[in-house]
Design a protein around this motif. Structure first.
Motif, PDB file in Angstrom:
ATOM      1  N   SER A  15      -0.629   3.848   1.369  1.00 33.54           N
ATOM      2  CA  SER A  15      -1.319   4.555   2.456  1.00 33.54           C
ATOM      3  C   SER A  15      -0.726   4.310   3.829  1.00 33.54           C
ATOM      4  O   SER A  15      -1.137   4.925   4.797  1.00 33.54           O
ATOM      5  CB  SER A  15      -2.793   4.135   2.480  1.00 33.54           C
ATOM      6  N   PHE A  16       0.216   3.372   3.929  1.00 34.02           N
ATOM      7  CA  PHE A  16       0.858   3.059   5.199  1.00 34.02           C
ATOM      8  C   PHE A  16       2.353   3.266   5.052  1.00 34.02           C
ATOM      9  O   PHE A  16       2.914   3.054   3.988  1.00 34.02           O
ATOM     10  CB  PHE A  16       0.588   1.604   5.612  1.00 34.02           C
ATOM     11  N   SER A  17       3.001   3.653   6.125  1.00 38.62           N
ATOM     12  CA  SER A  17       4.459   3.833   6.078  1.00 38.62           C
ATOM     13  C   SER A  17       5.123   2.774   6.951  1.00 38.62           C
ATOM     14  O   SER A  17       4.476   2.136   7.774  1.00 38.62           O
ATOM     15  CB  SER A  17       4.836   5.236   6.557  1.00 38.62           C
ATOM     16  N   PRO A  40       1.073  -3.632   8.885  1.00 40.52           N
ATOM     17  CA  PRO A  40       0.181  -2.784   9.697  1.00 40.52           C
ATOM     18  C   PRO A  40      -0.711  -3.624  10.611  1.00 40.52           C
ATOM     19  O   PRO A  40      -1.092  -4.752  10.254  1.00 40.52           O
ATOM     20  CB  PRO A  40      -0.651  -2.039   8.654  1.00 40.52           C
ATOM     21  N   ASN A  41      -1.041  -3.079  11.773  1.00 42.61           N
ATOM     22  CA  ASN A  41      -1.936  -3.767  12.699  1.00 42.61           C
ATOM     23  C   ASN A  41      -3.252  -4.099  12.011  1.00 42.61           C
ATOM     24  O   ASN A  41      -3.792  -3.290  11.273  1.00 42.61           O
ATOM     25  CB  ASN A  41      -2.217  -2.895  13.932  1.00 42.61           C
ATOM     26  N   SER A  78       0.840  -1.195   0.000  1.00 38.74           N
ATOM     27  CA  SER A  78       0.000   0.000   0.000  1.00 38.74           C
ATOM     28  C   SER A  78       0.872   1.241   0.000  1.00 38.74           C
ATOM     29  O   SER A  78       2.003   1.212   0.479  1.00 38.74           O
ATOM     30  CB  SER A  78      -0.902   0.015   1.245  1.00 38.74           C
ATOM     31  N   PRO A  94       5.892  -1.442   1.237  1.00 34.22           N
ATOM     32  CA  PRO A  94       5.372  -0.090   0.999  1.00 34.22           C
ATOM     33  C   PRO A  94       5.577   0.298  -0.465  1.00 34.22           C
ATOM     34  O   PRO A  94       6.693   0.186  -0.981  1.00 34.22           O
ATOM     35  CB  PRO A  94       6.210   0.800   1.910  1.00 34.22           C
TER      36      PRO A  94
END
Length: 147
Positions: free
Chosen positions: A86-88, A93-94, A84, A103
């Motif tokens: 949208s996440f770094s 991600p949780n 994604s 990423p």
């Protein structure tokens, strides 16, 4: 050494990303198929299970989040890489049921490192699948799986 000969299903709603990821993976010796959304991905998986699923998380229709839940519960042998923009960060991600996180925009080297380390990664496992449909499975998903 990379696990050449393995199959990968690339899932992304953007054609340019599916194409570029497919070309990179094919150049590394992977057999690659692609799907434009979660529903198409489940049809592809039912047709022929890949060794690795590389899926975007943010897509219209069935999101990557829902796809990964379904894949983990119904096809637990498939190794999953979520991706994604949208996440770094490099950590999964949780709340995302994936073995690894790539990423978008982090380069081919980062993807190569993930592919090399996939066999050694600790898997996040969901509850065992039972014959009773999970509340997270939509009627559309159940219809695809029972077709």
């Amino acid at each position: 050494m990379l696990p050449n000969g393995k199959s990968v299903l690339v899932v992304d709603d953007k054609d340019c990303i599916r194409t570029s990821m497919s070309l990179v993976l094919e150049s590394l010796g992977y057999s690659v198929r692609s799907a434009e959304d979660g529903h198409s991905a489940l049809r592809e998986i039912r047709s022929q299970k890949p060794d690795i699923l590389l899926s975007d998380l943010v897509m219209p229709g069935m999101s990557g989040f829902e796809l990964l839940i379904n894949v983990r519960r119904l096809f637990p042998a498939i190794q999953v890489i979520a991706t994604s923009g949208s996440f770094s960060g490099n950590e999964v991600p949780n709340g995302v049921l994936a073995d690894a996180f790539y990423p978008k925009g982090s380069g081919v080297g980062a993807l190569l490192n993930i592919l090399r380390s996939l066999p050694q990664m600790h898997r996040r496992t969901p509850e065992p699948f039972t014959a009773t449909p999970h509340p997270g499975l939509s009627n559309e998903v159940l219809a695809l799986l029972n077709a």
